[in-house]
Design a protein around this motif. Structure first.
Motif, PDB file in Angstrom:
ATOM      1  N   PHE A 104     -15.131  -0.281   0.322  1.00 50.04           N
ATOM      2  CA  PHE A 104     -14.076   0.319   1.154  1.00 50.04           C
ATOM      3  C   PHE A 104     -12.767  -0.460   1.013  1.00 50.04           C
ATOM      4  CE2 PHE A 104     -12.053   0.519   5.467  1.00 50.04           C
ATOM      5  CZ  PHE A 104     -11.509   1.777   5.310  1.00 50.04           C
ATOM      6  N   GLN A 105     -12.841  -1.780   1.001  1.00 50.27           N
ATOM      7  CA  GLN A 105     -11.630  -2.587   0.830  1.00 50.27           C
ATOM      8  C   GLN A 105     -10.999  -2.336  -0.543  1.00 50.27           C
ATOM      9  OE1 GLN A 105     -13.297  -6.438   1.644  1.00 50.27           O
ATOM     10  NE2 GLN A 105     -12.895  -6.294   3.850  1.00 50.27           N
ATOM     11  N   ALA A 106     -11.817  -2.218  -1.574  1.00 51.45           N
ATOM     12  CA  ALA A 106     -11.307  -1.904  -2.913  1.00 51.45           C
ATOM     13  C   ALA A 106     -10.671  -0.512  -2.924  1.00 51.45           C
ATOM     14  CB  ALA A 106     -12.425  -1.988  -3.940  1.00 51.45           C
ATOM     15  N   PHE A 107     -11.285   0.431  -2.207  1.00 58.32           N
ATOM     16  CA  PHE A 107     -10.736   1.779  -2.092  1.00 58.32           C
ATOM     17  C   PHE A 107      -9.357   1.737  -1.423  1.00 58.32           C
ATOM     18  CE2 PHE A 107     -10.374   5.635   0.604  1.00 58.32           C
ATOM     19  CZ  PHE A 107     -10.257   6.581  -0.395  1.00 58.32           C
ATOM     20  N   LEU A 108      -9.230   0.961  -0.353  1.00 59.69           N
ATOM     21  CA  LEU A 108      -7.930   0.848   0.322  1.00 59.69           C
ATOM     22  C   LEU A 108      -6.889   0.183  -0.580  1.00 59.69           C
ATOM     23  CD1 LEU A 108      -8.813  -0.094   4.012  1.00 59.69           C
ATOM     24  CD2 LEU A 108      -7.960   2.082   3.120  1.00 59.69           C
ATOM     25  N   PHE A 109      -7.296  -0.801  -1.366  1.00 61.54           N
ATOM     26  CA  PHE A 109      -6.391  -1.440  -2.321  1.00 61.54           C
ATOM     27  C   PHE A 109      -5.820  -0.398  -3.282  1.00 61.54           C
ATOM     28  CE2 PHE A 109      -5.626  -3.568  -6.396  1.00 61.54           C
ATOM     29  CZ  PHE A 109      -4.734  -4.560  -6.003  1.00 61.54           C
ATOM     30  N   VAL A 110      -6.668   0.494  -3.769  1.00 57.75           N
ATOM     31  CA  VAL A 110      -6.228   1.553  -4.682  1.00 57.75           C
ATOM     32  C   VAL A 110      -5.337   2.558  -3.950  1.00 57.75           C
ATOM     33  CG1 VAL A 110      -7.015   3.487  -6.117  1.00 57.75           C
ATOM     34  CG2 VAL A 110      -8.180   1.281  -6.254  1.00 57.75           C
ATOM     35  N   VAL A 111      -5.722   2.944  -2.735  1.00 60.86           N
ATOM     36  CA  VAL A 111      -4.917   3.889  -1.955  1.00 60.86           C
ATOM     37  C   VAL A 111      -3.529   3.310  -1.690  1.00 60.86           C
ATOM     38  CG1 VAL A 111      -4.693   4.995   0.317  1.00 60.86           C
ATOM     39  CG2 VAL A 111      -6.857   5.104  -0.920  1.00 60.86           C
ATOM     40  N   PHE A 112      -3.456   2.050  -1.272  1.00 60.15           N
ATOM     41  CA  PHE A 112      -2.153   1.410  -1.058  1.00 60.15           C
ATOM     42  C   PHE A 112      -1.352   1.380  -2.354  1.00 60.15           C
ATOM     43  CE2 PHE A 112      -3.722  -1.456   2.654  1.00 60.15           C
ATOM     44  CZ  PHE A 112      -3.630  -0.383   3.518  1.00 60.15           C
ATOM     45  N   GLY A 113      -2.027   1.087  -3.471  1.00 61.52           N
ATOM     46  CA  GLY A 113      -1.346   1.056  -4.759  1.00 61.52           C
ATOM     47  C   GLY A 113      -0.741   2.400  -5.106  1.00 61.52           C
ATOM     48  N   VAL A 114      -1.515   3.462  -4.915  1.00 64.26           N
ATOM     49  CA  VAL A 114      -1.002   4.810  -5.190  1.00 64.26           C
ATOM     50  C   VAL A 114       0.187   5.117  -4.279  1.00 64.26           C
ATOM     51  CG1 VAL A 114      -1.564   7.275  -5.025  1.00 64.26           C
ATOM     52  CG2 VAL A 114      -3.183   5.685  -6.093  1.00 64.26           C
ATOM     53  N   TYR A 115       0.066   4.794  -3.008  1.00 66.27           N
ATOM     54  CA  TYR A 115       1.141   5.036  -2.038  1.00 66.27           C
ATOM     55  C   TYR A 115       2.433   4.329  -2.464  1.00 66.27           C
ATOM     56  CZ  TYR A 115       3.745   4.523   2.367  1.00 66.27           C
ATOM     57  OH  TYR A 115       4.725   4.497   3.324  1.00 66.27           O
ATOM     58  N   PHE A 116       2.340   3.021  -2.699  1.00 66.89           N
ATOM     59  CA  PHE A 116       3.544   2.268  -3.009  1.00 66.89           C
ATOM     60  C   PHE A 116       4.114   2.599  -4.385  1.00 66.89           C
ATOM     61  CE2 PHE A 116       2.092  -0.599   0.435  1.00 66.89           C
ATOM     62  CZ  PHE A 116       3.250  -0.531   1.204  1.00 66.89           C
ATOM     63  N   VAL A 117       3.275   2.717  -5.393  1.00 63.27           N
ATOM     64  CA  VAL A 117       3.778   3.027  -6.734  1.00 63.27           C
ATOM     65  C   VAL A 117       4.454   4.386  -6.738  1.00 63.27           C
ATOM     66  CG1 VAL A 117       3.079   3.534  -9.114  1.00 63.27           C
ATOM     67  CG2 VAL A 117       2.183   1.519  -7.954  1.00 63.27           C
ATOM     68  N   TRP A 118       3.886   5.352  -6.056  1.00 62.88           N
ATOM     69  CA  TRP A 118       4.471   6.689  -5.983  1.00 62.88           C
ATOM     70  C   TRP A 118       5.859   6.636  -5.347  1.00 62.88           C
ATOM     71  CZ3 TRP A 118       3.787  11.647  -7.474  1.00 62.88           C
ATOM     72  CH2 TRP A 118       4.497  12.629  -6.789  1.00 62.88           C
ATOM     73  N   PHE A 119       5.957   6.033  -4.175  1.00 60.12           N
ATOM     74  CA  PHE A 119       7.235   6.031  -3.465  1.00 60.12           C
ATOM     75  C   PHE A 119       8.264   5.107  -4.113  1.00 60.12           C
ATOM     76  CE2 PHE A 119       4.759   7.926   0.016  1.00 60.12           C
ATOM     77  CZ  PHE A 119       5.591   8.996   0.305  1.00 60.12           C
ATOM     78  N   TRP A 120       7.845   3.949  -4.599  1.00 62.30           N
ATOM     79  CA  TRP A 120       8.805   3.044  -5.242  1.00 62.30           C
ATOM     80  C   TRP A 120       9.353   3.665  -6.515  1.00 62.30           C
ATOM     81  CZ3 TRP A 120       5.397  -1.899  -4.603  1.00 62.30           C
ATOM     82  CH2 TRP A 120       5.527  -2.384  -3.294  1.00 62.30           C
TER      83      TRP A 120
END
Length: 188
Positions: free
Chosen positions: A74-90
């Protein structure tokens, strides 16, 4: 409390004198207080991202409690979700919090950030949390001690931006990005 230092008192810093004179870099560097307010607001917005992601993961994975053996997954999943969120918006220039605080991310030439550079910034931005988390793990610190350690490191890391020639955060310098003052970008 009034300070003569512009970084501490909140007004924006001028762009470095050796920066190119194009429109993007003619902007100013946001002050430390404004960047940290944006950082805190981003954390509040991420609560919704964590809530929805956690709900989906636990529902689809049939997790019954927080001590489930799959919590590291689950923590690894959240790491990926945060990555997608930030990379997309940045890669688009601004997150919602950055729009609210009139901050935009660009590369060192004032151009929009590529997804590759945004990913590098995301990975490097974990320096905000990895050192204290690495210190917490072997010592099994209490919740209060962990909180003090994390917030202490965040404060130290934020203040270290004062030692950067353009007062940028060091992970931005390493990723080849910079934060500038900018009105929210249009939707067009």
């Amino acid at each position: 409390m009034v300070s003569s230092s512009p970084e501490v008192s909140g007004p924006d810093q001028p762009a470095s004198p050796d920066a190119p004179a194009n429109g993007a870099l003619a902007s100013t560097v946001p002050g430390l207080w404004r960047r940290m307010a944006c950082w805190l607001y981003e954390g509040m917005l991420l609560f919704a991202v964590v809530f929805v992601s956690g709900w989906l993961f636990s529902t689809l994975g049939q997790m019954r409690d927080a001590m489930d053996s799959r919590r590291h997954l689950f923590q690894a999943f959240l790491f990926v979700v945060f990555g997608v969120y930030f990379v997309w918006f940045w890669a688009k220039g601004q997150t919602l919090a950055m729009k609210t605080w009139n901050i935009r991310i660009v590369d060192i030439h004032g151009q929009p950030v590529s997804q590759r550079r945004a990913l590098a910034r995301y990975l490097l931005s974990w320096i905000w949390f990895l050192p204290p988390l690495a210190a917490i793990a072997p010592f099994k610190l209490s919740g209060g001690e962990s909180t003090v350690l994390i917030f202490g490191w965040v404060a130290v890391w934020a203040v270290l931006a004062r030692f950067h020639p353009e007062r940028q955060f060091w992970h931005d310098a390493w990723a080849g990005t910079r934060l500038i003052t900018s009105k929210p970008m249009s939707r067009r």
